[in-house]
Design an enzyme around this catalytic site. Structure first.
Site, short mmCIF file in Angstrom:
data_model
loop_
_atom_site.label_atom_id
_atom_site.label_comp_id
_atom_site.label_asym_id
_atom_site.label_seq_id
_atom_site.Cartn_x
_atom_site.Cartn_y
_atom_site.Cartn_z
N ARG A 15 8.85 7.94 -7.17
CA ARG A 15 7.74 7.80 -8.12
C ARG A 15 6.85 6.60 -7.76
O ARG A 15 5.76 6.76 -7.22
CB ARG A 15 8.34 7.65 -9.53
CG ARG A 15 7.34 7.84 -10.66
CD ARG A 15 6.43 6.66 -10.92
NE ARG A 15 7.14 5.42 -11.26
CZ ARG A 15 6.53 4.25 -11.35
NH1 ARG A 15 5.23 4.14 -11.13
NH2 ARG A 15 7.22 3.16 -11.64
N ASP A 16 7.32 5.39 -7.99
CA ASP A 16 6.49 4.20 -7.73
C ASP A 16 6.15 4.13 -6.24
O ASP A 16 5.04 3.76 -5.85
CB ASP A 16 7.25 2.94 -8.16
CG ASP A 16 6.35 1.77 -8.50
OD1 ASP A 16 5.19 1.75 -8.02
OD2 ASP A 16 6.78 0.86 -9.23
N HIS A 207 12.10 -5.29 -12.40
CA HIS A 207 11.32 -4.36 -11.56
C HIS A 207 10.34 -5.25 -10.78
O HIS A 207 9.29 -5.63 -11.30
CB HIS A 207 10.60 -3.37 -12.49
CG HIS A 207 9.67 -2.41 -11.83
ND1 HIS A 207 9.93 -1.05 -11.74
CD2 HIS A 207 8.46 -2.57 -11.24
CE1 HIS A 207 8.92 -0.44 -11.15
NE2 HIS A 207 8.01 -1.35 -10.84
N HIS A 209 7.98 -6.06 -7.60
CA HIS A 209 7.24 -5.72 -6.38
C HIS A 209 7.31 -6.94 -5.46
O HIS A 209 7.53 -8.08 -5.91
CB HIS A 209 5.80 -5.33 -6.74
CG HIS A 209 5.73 -3.95 -7.35
ND1 HIS A 209 5.33 -2.85 -6.64
CD2 HIS A 209 6.07 -3.51 -8.58
CE1 HIS A 209 5.41 -1.78 -7.42
NE2 HIS A 209 5.85 -2.15 -8.62
N CYS A 240 1.04 0.22 -7.07
CA CYS A 240 0.40 0.89 -8.20
C CYS A 240 -1.07 1.11 -7.88
O CYS A 240 -1.75 0.20 -7.42
CB CYS A 240 0.56 0.03 -9.46
SG CYS A 240 -0.30 0.71 -10.87
N ASN A 249 7.85 -1.97 -4.41
CA ASN A 249 9.01 -2.67 -4.99
C ASN A 249 9.84 -3.20 -3.85
O ASN A 249 9.81 -2.68 -2.74
CB ASN A 249 9.88 -1.69 -5.78
CG ASN A 249 9.22 -1.26 -7.05
OD1 ASN A 249 8.38 -0.38 -7.04
ND2 ASN A 249 9.59 -1.88 -8.14
P1 HMG Z 1 -7.11 9.36 -20.72
O1 HMG Z 1 -8.22 9.85 -19.86
O2 HMG Z 1 -7.40 8.18 -21.62
O3 HMG Z 1 -6.47 10.53 -21.58
O4 HMG Z 1 -5.89 9.02 -19.79
P2 HMG Z 1 -7.06 11.50 -22.65
O5 HMG Z 1 -5.98 11.73 -23.65
O6 HMG Z 1 -8.42 11.07 -23.11
O7 HMG Z 1 -7.24 12.87 -21.78
C1 HMG Z 1 -8.19 13.01 -20.75
C2 HMG Z 1 -7.78 14.15 -19.83
O8 HMG Z 1 -6.51 13.86 -19.23
C3 HMG Z 1 -7.60 15.48 -20.55
O9 HMG Z 1 -7.91 16.50 -19.61
C4 HMG Z 1 -6.13 15.51 -20.82
O10 HMG Z 1 -5.63 16.82 -21.00
C5 HMG Z 1 -5.57 14.89 -19.57
P3 HMG Z 1 -9.37 17.18 -19.55
O11 HMG Z 1 -9.57 17.73 -20.93
O12 HMG Z 1 -10.35 16.07 -19.24
O13 HMG Z 1 -9.23 18.19 -18.46
N1 HMG Z 1 -4.26 14.25 -19.77
C6 HMG Z 1 -3.16 14.53 -19.06
N2 HMG Z 1 -2.94 15.38 -18.03
C7 HMG Z 1 -1.67 15.42 -17.55
N3 HMG Z 1 -0.67 14.65 -18.00
C8 HMG Z 1 -0.86 13.80 -19.02
C9 HMG Z 1 -2.14 13.71 -19.58
N4 HMG Z 1 -2.67 12.98 -20.59
C10 HMG Z 1 -3.96 13.32 -20.68
N5 HMG Z 1 0.16 13.06 -19.45
C11 HMG Z 1 -3.59 8.61 -19.25
C12 HMG Z 1 -4.69 8.46 -20.30
C13 HMG Z 1 -2.44 7.73 -19.64
C14 HMG Z 1 -3.15 10.07 -19.21
C15 HMG Z 1 -4.18 8.22 -17.89
O14 HMG Z 1 -4.71 6.94 -17.99
C16 HMG Z 1 -3.17 8.25 -16.78
O15 HMG Z 1 -2.63 9.30 -16.43
N6 HMG Z 1 -2.93 7.11 -16.16
C17 HMG Z 1 -2.01 7.03 -15.03
C18 HMG Z 1 -1.32 5.75 -15.05
C19 HMG Z 1 -0.26 5.70 -13.97
O16 HMG Z 1 0.38 6.69 -13.66
N7 HMG Z 1 -0.12 4.52 -13.38
C20 HMG Z 1 0.90 4.30 -12.42
C21 HMG Z 1 2.26 4.29 -13.03
S1 HMG Z 1 2.61 2.80 -13.94
C22 HMG Z 1 3.21 1.74 -12.76
O17 HMG Z 1 3.19 2.03 -11.58
C23 HMG Z 1 3.81 0.46 -13.25
C24 HMG Z 1 5.33 0.47 -13.22
O18 HMG Z 1 5.83 0.74 -11.92
C25 HMG Z 1 5.86 -0.92 -13.64
C26 HMG Z 1 5.12 -2.02 -12.87
O19 HMG Z 1 5.32 -2.16 -11.66
O20 HMG Z 1 4.32 -2.66 -13.54
C27 HMG Z 1 5.93 1.49 -14.20
MG MG Z 2 5.95 -0.65 -10.35
#
Ligand code: HMG
Ligand code: MG
Length: 302
Positions: A15-16, A207, A209, A240, A249
């Site tokens: 995933r990450d 966690h 990085h 990310c 990480n």
């Molecule tokens: P948004 O645009 O604010 O969402 O995104 P919305 O509710 O306004 O919806 C907009 C569109 O997105 C719609 O589609 C929804 O259906 C769709 P449209 O009508 O435009 O065709 N949608 C989705 N589609 C699939 N799956 C969903 C989903 N939700 C809405 N779950 C949202 C908000 C959170 C979805 C968006 O900002 C997003 O997907 N962000 C991705 C963030 C991400 O994955 N970041 C990386 C992971 S976190 C990380 O790496 C950190 C971590 O490792 C810890 C660390 O190291 O810090 C965990």
């Molecule tokens: Mg991370």
């Protein structure tokens, strides 16, 4: 010193590690990576994210990857679910654990999940309730727990606040995340202490990085605090998409080498782990980003 005798590692490589890869990685390769990790002895694997494919195209095959897994008993499979849409999509894949992810900095929250910290907690509340009703364990990640790419240093009070909010909606476990790898041991200790104000030692993980090469030091100080659960990434893959320049990480191989060298059990077979890292690194056309993996592979050649 209060060192644990056993440590649980969650490999977040699929995933990450892969979420930031520009070229598509086929679901079959992701599945093979998960299979290799479980056969190396990993007891939890963070497989994928049910996020918007417009935001993170690499995770668009989340359901296919989950469907293709040959699950091993005793292994837990976790997935990221930022909202109800993601949770509902994940449900049919039967994850053992879901991860909601908030940030300790407002700017990162906006960039990563398009809402404020308070709004994110509101979105997570029904996800956590639905997960509990379905018998799925809930974990929360606190991004930018020591530093933010947009706001700089992050105060421990911010971590404490997010931990408190996570607790208030019923999140069972929290991960203290140094998203951009800027943390150094004392800063990490303060962030951990802040999280531990609301969660027991058994319910907190690290966690880290490794952007600035501090992740092993940050792991060690956390171990000295008694923390025994860490997220690591095979071959040090990752980063990310919303934290530019941040690398993966800490490599699972490096952490396993350190832990085994300290007499701490992980249940992981180092040889098989190195093979898993080589498998994905060869697919990506680069060398594993792990000193231990490099050293052990060189030794094999001699
Ligand atoms: P948004 O645009 O604010 O969402 O995104 P919305 O509710 O306004 O919806 C907009 C569109 O997105 C719609 O589609 C929804 O259906 C769709 P449209 O009508 O435009 O065709 N949608 C989705 N589609 C699939 N799956 C969903 C989903 N939700 C809405 N779950 C949202 C908000 C959170 C979805 C968006 O900002 C997003 O997907 N962000 C991705 C963030 C991400 O994955 N970041 C990386 C992971 S976190 C990380 O790496 C950190 C971590 O490792 C810890 C660390 O190291 O810090 C965990
Ligand atoms: Mg991370």
């Amino acid at each position: 010193m209060n060192l644990p005798s056993k440590v649980k590692l969650v490999d977040v490589g699929p995933r990450d590690g892969l979420q930031n890869e520009k070229a598509p990685v086929p679901a079959a390769v992701k599945i093979e990576l998960v299979h290799r990790l479980q056969s190396a002895g990993l007891k939890e694997i963070e497989v994928t994210s049910f996020v918007s494919p417009k935001w993170v195209p690499q995770m668009a095959d989340a359901a296919d990857v989950m469907k293709g897994l040959e699950r091993q008993s005793g292994v837990r499979y976790s997935v990221l679910t930022p909202n109800m849409k993601g949770f509902e999509a994940a449900l049919t894949s039967k994850p053992d654990e879901i991860v909601v992810f908030a940030a300790a900095s407002e700017a990162f929250s906006q960039r990563n999940i398009n809402c404020s910290i308070a709004e994110s907690i509101e979105r997570f509340a029904p996800v956590v309730a639905a997960a509990k009703a379905a018998g799925i364990y809930t974990r929360g990640a606190i991004s930018c727990a020591v530093g933010c790419p947009y706001e700089g240093d992050v105060a421990p009070a911010q971590v404490e606040l997010v931990a408190k909010l996570m607790k208030s909606i019923g999140v069972e476990h929290i991960g203290v995340a140094d998203t951009i790898g800027v943390g150094t041991p004392l800063k990490v200790q303060r962030a951990m202490d802040a999280a531990l104000k609301h969660y027991d030692l058994d319910d907190v993980s690290g966690h880290f990085h490794d952007t600035y090469g501090q992740a092993l030091g940050n792991t060690l100080i956390s171990l000295q605090m008694g923390v025994w659960q860490f997220d690591t990434s095979i071959a040090g893959l990752g980063g990310c998409p919303y934290a530019k320049g941040a690398t993966g990480n800490v490599a699972t191989e490096d952490v396993v080498y350190m832990l085994h060298g300290m007499g701490i059990e992980t249940g992981i077979d180092m040889d098989k782990l190195v093979d898993a890292g080589q498998f994905i690194s060869e697919f990506l056309g680069r060398k594993p980003n792990s000193n231990a993996a490099t050293a052990l592979s060189n030794k094999r050649l001699n």
